[in-house]
Structures are given as C-alpha cells and as structure tokens.
Design an enzyme around this catalytic site. Structure first.
Site, PDB file in Angstrom:
ATOM      1  N   GLU A 200       1.682  -0.480  -4.986  1.00  0.00           N
ATOM      2  CA  GLU A 200       0.758   0.600  -5.318  1.00  0.00           C
ATOM      3  C   GLU A 200       1.657   1.820  -5.506  1.00  0.00           C
ATOM      4  O   GLU A 200       2.136   2.401  -4.525  1.00  0.00           O
ATOM      5  CB  GLU A 200      -0.251   0.838  -4.193  1.00  0.00           C
ATOM      6  CG  GLU A 200      -1.255   1.917  -4.552  1.00  0.00           C
ATOM      7  CD  GLU A 200      -2.221   2.237  -3.425  1.00  0.00           C
ATOM      8  OE1 GLU A 200      -3.383   2.556  -3.710  1.00  0.00           O
ATOM      9  OE2 GLU A 200      -1.807   2.177  -2.244  1.00  0.00           O
TER      10      GLU A 200
ATOM     11  N   ASP B 116       0.837  -1.194   0.000  1.00  0.00           N
ATOM     12  CA  ASP B 116       0.000   0.000   0.000  1.00  0.00           C
ATOM     13  C   ASP B 116       0.877   1.251   0.000  1.00  0.00           C
ATOM     14  O   ASP B 116       1.856   1.340   0.753  1.00  0.00           O
ATOM     15  CB  ASP B 116      -0.888  -0.019   1.245  1.00  0.00           C
ATOM     16  CG  ASP B 116      -1.784   1.191   1.353  1.00  0.00           C
ATOM     17  OD1 ASP B 116      -2.670   1.340   0.499  1.00  0.00           O
ATOM     18  OD2 ASP B 116      -1.582   1.986   2.298  1.00  0.00           O
TER      19      ASP B 116
END
Length: 722
Positions: A392, A356
């Site tokens: 990401e 993330d």
C-alpha cells in the site's frame, strides 16, 4: 507435555539467546527476549487458575535475556515483566507492574480488558510509573508445538498475470453464511468450509487477501464506546494467528486451524495473501496502553520525537495516523519483521503479503527512501523475496504518497487506478488520457524501473471506503454508528449517487445503479494488471453508506448471504472467465502501440474515438471526451509459453462510454476487423446479450453508461486468417 504447574520444582537453566520467543524441544522450553535497556527481566508463568510465578532470567547475551525451563511445555501461558528506568522524556518507559506479551509469541490467549491498569503512566503525574498490576487485564503468550500434517502442501506460485485477488475479512466472510455450520462461522475453519471455497471457485478468483490475522486488540477509545476493532489494523502479536478467529480453542489450536484453512485453500488452487501491519502497533501514542513493545524497549522499537519535539522523546513520530511508528531502521526491529514474514511463509505456508501503509517502512530519516534497509533486506531474502509482495504505497506523513515508486519486485495497490476509474464513471470531466494508462497496466508508473503491468494491483473499492453498491447509492458518508459524529472516513469519494441520495424505489435509478456497478467491474476486469475484488461487491453488499466500518463487527460489515444479487454474481463470474481465457486481457508485458508485421497495418494497441478514427492529440487532451474505444490485437502478444512458443489470442475492441445519452460510434473496418461479435455488454443484468450479436464494421449505437466487449471477427483468406 502439559503446562508447568506450581507443584513442579522450578529450575532455570542458562538456555540460548537464539531463536527469540518460546521454543519447546520435547523436554524443556527456551525463552529469549530482546531488550537493550532493561536492567532485569522476569519470566512470568501462569497456572491454569491464573496464579503467577515469576522467574528472573539471569543470562543476557547481546541484549537478549534468556533461560531454559525443564518441564515447561506446550500449553504454558506466559509473559514478561521488564525492569529499568521510567523516564518518558528520555524515551524509557520500563514498568515491571505491567505484564508484557512476548513479541515472538506463536499463540495468544486471553482478552484485553479495559482498565486503568493497562496504562504504564500515572494519571496524576504522566512522568511517573503507574504501580497497578496489569496481569488480570491483558492477554498472555502460549508455548506451542504443532506437528501439522501438511501432506505435501506447499506455497503456491500462481503467475501474477493469472492472478485475481479477492480481499476478504475472515470473520465477516461467513458469519451469516447459512451453509457453514454455526460453530465454524467467523472462524478460519469457516473460511475453509466447502460452501465458501466453492463460492470462490465459482467466481474464478485465484487468491484471497485476508484482512489482518496477526493477533490484534481493540483500541481503548473503541472499548470505551462499546465498540471493537473489526478490521484488525491494530497488531499486538506478529507471529500469532488472531485467537478470536479460532473455533477450536486458544491453547495453540488456532495455529492448527489456520494451517488447515491454508491447506484447504491450496487444495482448491487458491493462494492465501496476508494483509500485514508492520508500520505501527496496538500501543498507540504516549497516552496508550503498555502491552508489549513499549515496556520491553520503548526507544528500541519505536520512532520517538520528530519535527518540533527537540530533545523530548516522550512523544512518538506518527507517520501512520495510529499514534506510533515502528522503527524499522533498527536491526532488532527489522529482524522482527523479517522473522515474522519468514515464519508465515515457511511454517504457515502463506503465499504473499500486502503491506499496510508500506511507505512508513521505507523512511530512512523522514523521507521515503527507495534504498532503505527494508527494501534491501526483503530483496535479498531467499524466502520472502519469492512470494507475492504488495505495497500500500502511502502513509499519512509528508511525502508519503508513493504510488509507482516502489522498486522491483514489488507490486502496488494502484490508488491512481481507483481514482481515475471512479472519476470517469462519476461523470467528472477528466477526459480519457489517464484512463488509457490505467486500462493498459499504468506504464507511466511502472515501466521505467523494469517492472511489468502486473506491478499494478487494480481496484475500485477496498475494505476502506464505500462498497461498490454504496459507491453508486450515496455521495455522503453515513458513519454515525462509529461514534465520531460522522467526522471519520474519506469525504471525497469521487462517486455519484445516480441522482438520488440513498435507497430508492425508482426503477430507473435502481437500473442505472446496477449498470454503474457493472461498468466499474467490467472496467476492472478488462484492464491489464492484477484485479482485486472486494468481498461482497459481487453480491451487491451494502454498508448503508458507512465508508469507514472499521469498528462495526456486526451485520454492517458481514457478508449478507441472504441478500444475494444472482445476476451480479453471474456477471462477475462471466467477466473473470473471459479474462482467464484471453491472454490479451492479462498482458505480461506493456503494449508498444506499434504495427504488427503481416497484419496489414494493425497495432497491438490502438485507441479509437466515436467517429471511428484513431485518437488525435487534441482528442487526448479533450476533457469533455467520455467515450473511448480500446483495440487489443491478440496477434501482437510478446510473451511465450513455458516451451518458448509464441502465444496468440483473439483480438478485442472494447468500448467504454461514460455519457448519460446513447452515442453513435463507428466500428473500424479492415485491416482492424471484418466484423465484431458482441460478447459482453453492461446494459444486460448478467452482461450477456440475449443472443450472439454480430455487427459489421460501420455505425453502431452504444447505450448511455455502458461497456461493450467485442471479439474481432476476421474472414479467412486463401492463405488463412492474417
């Protein structure tokens, strides 16, 4: 061995500084905690009734406080109280009134209860330490010993080119599944239940990407509104499976249950990828609670200060939008991250990670740095470097959007793929030039540094944003239930509601929306790269227009197994099966666009305009062009099987037509093809024409808003099919 109790004599032996965390050796447990600035550390042991016993750790080696306690074993609940200066302006936030979770705890027990005692600073004077004991309101670590019977299970190694990812939430997957026993719903065991595993197998997915399962807690601002953090991007423990997802208990049983889930997935040939949040923690900004890292060594764990803060270190550098950023530049923090990753691979058998806001991990000073220590350490690690690594590739800081810029062996969530495909099907006047790159693996992003098409993880939807059904139903977000006056969530979604906002009984609009869903999915699964499906999109799941359902732990977010669209399910299964059987649709190398010897002039990749000619320069820059033909020649594959033999495949002509009206196209003749078999067409609910449709070269009519996948037919010659 049972947990320590108050009637047992207490001894604290020197123990060892390594490994960090709590480790039982059969007769005693060694506790080790890193803190560079502490003046003293108390180990706190809790009886089953909650009675606390504090033991001062007398030994410190290289900034690690440690001790070994004989008679303390699995099941023991524990935490720490760390002494030191409380001077937020200089970055020090020590406060022994606050019970702290061990960052290396392998299991966690207890809920976070909203109370003023959670906060380490005094409301009357933020520079002063709050003296209220937080122990009754915070979770504790659990000493574990798990001898799980793996029985030969191992980390899977599914080839990237064969991978189809299914992004799913552990709890939301089965909370309403009628065939999963109620006691297992929403748990790791529910995910492993045959009813859910069979669903995955029926779709043909090869990997589940689980939303965060590291132990997390809810933010105080959500608890005040009576909500909770459903998605889990608020990590507190990087080694502990989230306790609330356990149906078996929280005394270490959650570890065994998680392993059993992984083992069941592996038995079905399905990889387990974890969405991990190493960029920030659950402690938030300077007004947040003191739960672990902040009280152990605030200046050691976090980036402090930042642009415009001068010498004031009471504030946190925030590249994440969540209040703080872990300082991966520091060796102890980088070690925590790598120790955690290795643990989940070696002990929990997971097959990869999706990071993330990965750009936040790669910032050396303030800029994202391809040569940062984070990349170097991951790349050389003999364990972590061998599993699937997905970035990401952005954060919220300046210069944080780094799609295409992560080095090998990383793959990336391709945000440009999502944006382009949405633009095309929403009717934006963007032409087809960028679409061609996205359909063929995004060579413009990933080729220059030696990566391959599978560096692109293609997606149209994800947990964050509209579901696919909502993407074609709403143009305006409906996030009022989140309690933020609909200010949260993305406002620019690159979507189209098909002419009516929200649900409608108009059959024409409903049919168009269903076709648009199929168009997005067909584009995704016919593209080169690694496709990622969002759980529920294959069922027609809606969130009622909420495009930021992070705090909706209810029917809004859970998969609705009572409202399944069977035609859509069949459509997705058909597409995944078509992809699995067709190597040309999942290329391992980028197309060259060059002629293939002995074919009479075809190319491994060619682009056709509606008129049947190959696209010209003016076509590529025509923003009004809404129709594109993609020709893939299966004789031009440039990869070999495990024995070095060339791989050959059928050839395909794929048409994408985003215009509203039908359009006449010309199917190219020899040498491209002697005919075409229409295998998949999105105007049909299941994608399958009622009967095999053979079309000769020449004119054909594409319906409005449609995708056709056509297998090329070649007439055998005296010397065989060329």
């Amino acid at each position: 061995m049972t947990a320590w109790t108050s009637d047992r004599p207490v001894e604290v032996w020197p123990g060892s500084a390594a490994p960090l965390g709590a480790h039982w050796d059969g007769t005693s447990t060694n506790f080790a905690l890193w803190s560079a600035g502490a003046s003293a550390v108390d180990l706190c042991l809790f009886d089953p009734d909650g009675t606390e016993h504090r033991q001062r750790l007398q030994e410190t080696t290289h900034q690690v406080w440690h001790g070994r306690l004989p008679g303390v074993g699995p099941g023991q609940r524990y935490g720490y109280r760390v002494h030191g200066p409380h001077d937020p302006a200089s970055g020090a936030r020590y406060n022994p009134a606050k019970l702290l979770l061990d960052p290396y705890a392998r299991a966690v027990d207890g809920e976070l209860v909203l109370d003023d005692a959670l906060f380490g600073w005094s409301p009357a004077d933020p520079s002063a330490a709050d003296p209220t004991d937080s122990a009754p309101f915070v979770p504790r670590g659990v000493v574990i010993h798990d001898s799980f019977p793996w029985d030969g299970d191992r980390v899977l190694r599914t080839a990237w080119s064969d991978t189809v990812i299914y992004e799913v939430h552990v709890k939301g997957a089965t909370m309403s599944h009628p065939d999963v026993p109620s006691a297992l719903r929403g748990a790791y065991a529910g995910l492993a239940h045959p009813a859910f595993v069979e669903h995955l197998l029926s779709l043909g997915v090869t990997a589940v990407e689980l939303l965060p399962v590291h132990h997390f807690v809810s933010e105080p601002h959500l608890l005040r509104r009576g909500l909770t953090n459903h998605w889990g991007y608020n990590t507190l423990g990087y080694f502990a499976p989230h306790a609330a997802y356990s149906s078996a208990g929280t005394g270490g049983e959650q570890v065994t249950e998680f392993k059993a889930m992984v083992k069941a997935m592996h038995a079905a040939g399905i990889e387990v990828i974890l969405d991990v949040v190493y960029n920030h923690t659950a402690e938030g900004d300077h007004t947040g609670p003191t739960l672990s890292f902040r009280g152990i060594d605030n200046a050691g764990y976090y980036r402090l200060g930042g642009p415009g803060s001068g010498d004031d270190l009471s504030r946190y550098t925030d590249y994440t939008g969540c209040g703080n950023t872990l300082d991966v530049r520091r060796p102890p923090v980088l070690a925590l991250l790598m120790d955690s990753l290795r643990y989940w691979v070696t002990e929990m058998h997971v097959d990869g990670f999706r990071f993330d806001l990965a750009s936040a991990l790669a910032r050396s000073m303030h800029d994202v740095d391809r040569l940062s220590a984070f990349f170097d350490v991951v790349h050389q690690d003999p364990v972590v470097s061998t599993v699937k690594l997905i970035a990401e590739p952005w954060d919220v800081g300046e210069g944080g959007y780094q799609v295409g810029n992560f080095p090998p062996p990383w793959t990336e969530w391709n945000g440009k793929y999502r944006d382009t495909v949405r633009d095309v099907w929403s009717g934006a006047q963007v032409g087809v030039r960028d679409l061609a790159y996205r359909l063929t693996g995004s060579s413009d992003l990933y080729r220059s540094d030696g990566r391959r098409p599978f560096a692109s993880v293609n997606f149209v939807t994800a947990h964050d944003g509209f579901t696919l059904a909502d993407l074609v139903t709403y143009e305006q977000k409906r996030n009022e239930a989140n309690g933020e006056e609909n200010r949260d969530g993305e406002g620019h979604n690159r979507n189209w509601n098909c002419g009516v906002e929200g649900p409608t009984d108009d059959p024409a609009v409903r049919e168009l929306r269903a076709r648009q869903v199929r168009n997005h999915l067909a584009t995704l699964l016919l593209s080169t790269g690694v496709p990622m499906l969002t759980a529920g999109d294959e069922l027609g799941r809606t969130q009622g227009g909420n495009n930021n359902a992070y705090c909706q732990d209810n029917e809004v977010s859970w998969l609705d197994w009572g409202a399944i669209d069977p035609d859509l399910w069949s459509f997705v299964s058909t597409l995944v099966g078509l992809r699995r059987r067709s190597p040309v649709l999942r290329q391992e190398a980028f197309f060259e666009g060059t002629e293939i010897a002995g074919t009479g002039g075809t190319r491994d990749l060619a682009w056709f305009a509606p008129g049947g000619h190959q696209l010209t320069s003016s076509d590529w820059f025509d923003t009004g062009l809404q129709t594109l033909g993609m020709y893939l020649d299966g004789r031009g594959l440039r990869h070999r099987d495990e024995r070095g033999r060339p791989v050959l495949d059928d050839s395909w002509l794929i048409w994408l037509h985003a215009g509203a009206d039908p359009i006449d196209v010309v199917l190219p003749g020899a040498p491209w093809g002697d005919g075409y078999e229409l295998v998949l067409a999105t105007e049909y609910p299941t994608g399958t024409p009622p009967q095999p449709t053979a079309l000769p070269p020449g004119p054909a009519q594409l319906p409005g808003h449609s995708v056709w996948a056509m297998r090329v037919v070649r007439t055998p010659t005296a010397h065989g099919t060329p």
